[in-house]
Design a protein around this motif. Structure first.
Motif, mmCIF file in Angstrom:
data_model
loop_
_atom_site.group_PDB
_atom_site.id
_atom_site.type_symbol
_atom_site.label_atom_id
_atom_site.label_comp_id
_atom_site.label_asym_id
_atom_site.label_seq_id
_atom_site.Cartn_x
_atom_site.Cartn_y
_atom_site.Cartn_z
ATOM 1 N N MET A 1 0.859 -1.174 0.000
ATOM 2 C CA MET A 1 0.000 0.000 0.000
ATOM 3 C C MET A 1 0.887 1.212 0.000
ATOM 4 N N HIS A 222 -6.909 -3.641 6.359
ATOM 5 C CA HIS A 222 -6.767 -3.323 4.944
ATOM 6 C C HIS A 222 -6.091 -4.483 4.202
ATOM 7 N N GLU A 223 -4.997 -4.982 4.753
ATOM 8 C CA GLU A 223 -4.278 -6.075 4.075
ATOM 9 C C GLU A 223 -5.119 -7.342 4.058
ATOM 10 N N HIS A 226 -7.225 -7.275 1.122
ATOM 11 C CA HIS A 226 -6.503 -7.735 -0.074
ATOM 12 C C HIS A 226 -6.415 -9.266 -0.073
ATOM 13 N N HIS A 233 -7.271 -0.671 -4.956
ATOM 14 C CA HIS A 233 -7.718 0.272 -3.934
ATOM 15 C C HIS A 233 -8.978 1.033 -4.320
HETATM 16 ZN ZN LIG Z 1 -3.513 -1.790 -0.188
#
Ligand SMILES: [Zn+2]
Length: 270
Positions: A1, A222-223, A226, A233
Motif C-alpha cells: 500500500m 486493509h491487508e 486484499h 484500492h
Molecule cells: Zn492496499
C-alpha cells in the motif's frame, strides 16, 4: 500500500473547490439522499479477473507471527532482501521455503520495534472482516500453528525497494502478496500448487518510531481485505480499502464490495 501525500493534497483541493461552488450556487433541488447502502468500487477486480477463495477452502487459517521477520533472506542477484516491494510476487515462494523448515521458521529474527501489542492490534484488524461470516461469504480463524495456515502475517521494520533502499518517507504500512490459480483449470482437474498468502506489516512509522496500534489495526484490516480478494484500492479516501485507510474500519462501500465480490464466480483462486 503506497500513498503519496501530494496526491492526497490535490484531492482535498478538488473536494473543497467542489463544495464551495455548491454552496455559492443556491438551488431549489433537495440535497441528494445519502445512499442507504454502499457503492461497489470496481477496483476490487484484478487485471486477470475476479479473485476469491472457495467454500471448500474454508475456514481459512490465519497465522499472525510473533514479530517474525523475513528480511534476512537476500536475493543473490541483486543483494536486496527478497522481501523488497518490487519482488512481491516472490514472497509466497519465500514463505513456502521458510515454512517447509521448522528450523528456519524458528530461527527467524523479530522485526525491530516489534512488541506484543502490535500482534494484538494486527489480530484485531484481521478480525474486522468476521462481520461477514454470518452472511456466508467466507469463514476464517486464527491459528497458532504455522504449519497449517493459508494466510501469514510477517513483520518488517520498514519496506525497501529492489535496490535495498529504505522507503522511509513512504507511508506504506503493509503489503500483501498472493499467488492465484485459474479456477477453470482447477475445475477441469488441474493441480494447483497453492502457496501461502503473505502479509507484511511494518513496525515503524516513517520517522522510525513504533507504529501506533490504531494505525496498525487499520493496516492489518486493509491487508486482510486484499488477502480475501479485493485486489486494488478504492478511489474513495473514506474507505478502508483506499490508500488512506479511511477511518480504519470497514466502510459501507467496502462492505458492498466484498459482498459483490463473493457473489461472483472467481476467475482465480488464491
Ligand atoms: Zn492496499
Amino acid at each position: 500500500m503506497r500513498g503519496s501525500h501530494k496526491t492526497f493534497l490535490s484531492l482535498c483541493l478538488i473536494v473543497f473547490a467542489g463544495l464551495n461552488s455548491t454552496l455559492a450556487r443556491p438551488t431549489s433541488k433537495p440535497a441528494p439522499k445519502r445512499p442507504a447502502s454502499g457503492q461497489v468500487y470496481p477496483q476490487f477486480r484484478s487485471q486477470y479477473g475476479v479473485i476469491h477463495w472457495l467454500p471448500e477452502q474454508m475456514p481459512l487459517k490465519v497465522y499472525v507471527s510473533p514479530g517474525s521477520c523475513l528480511d534476512g533472506y537476500v536475493d543473490e542477484s541483486t543483494g536486496a532482501p527478497r522481501t523488497n516491494v518490487d519482488n512481491k510476487a516472490d514472497w509466497p515462494f519465500l514463505a513456502a521455503q521458510v515454512l517447509s523448515s521448522p528450523e528456519a521458521l524458528n530461527s527467524l529474527p523479530q522485526a525491530q520495534e516489534f512488541n506484543e501489542g502490535m500482534r494484538q492490534a494486527a489480530t484485531q484488524g484481521i478480525q474486522m472482516w468476521k462481520a461477514f461470516e454470518r452472511e456466508g461469504l467466507f469463514r476464517y480463524e486464527l491459528t497458532d500453528n504455522p504449519a497449517d495456515a493459508d494466510i501469514y502475517v510477517f513483520w518488517t521494520h520498514h519496506f525497501v525497494n529492489k535496490l535495498g533502499l529504505g522507503l522511509f518517507a513512504n507511508d506504506i504500512r503493509g503489503v500483501t502478496s498472493k499467488e492465484s490459480f485459474p479456477y477453470k483449470a482447477i475445475l477441469a482437474g488441474g493441480q494447483a500448487d497453492f502457496k501461502p498468502v503473505v502479509i507484511l506489516l511494518r513496525t515503524t512509522e516513517p520517522g522510525g518510531t513504533p507504529m501506533p496500534y490504531d494505525k496498525l489495526r487499520a493496516a492489518a484490516a486493509h491487508e486482510m481485505g486484499h488477502a480475501l480478494g479485493i485486489e486494488d484500492h478504492s478511489p474513495n479516501p473514506g474507505d478502508l480499502m483506499s490508500i488512506y485507510y479511511g477511518r480504519g474500519v470497514i466502510s459501507a462501500n467496502d462492505a458492498a464490495t466484498i459482498r459483490y465480490l463473493y457473489r461472483l464466480t472467481p476467475d482465480l483462486i488464491p
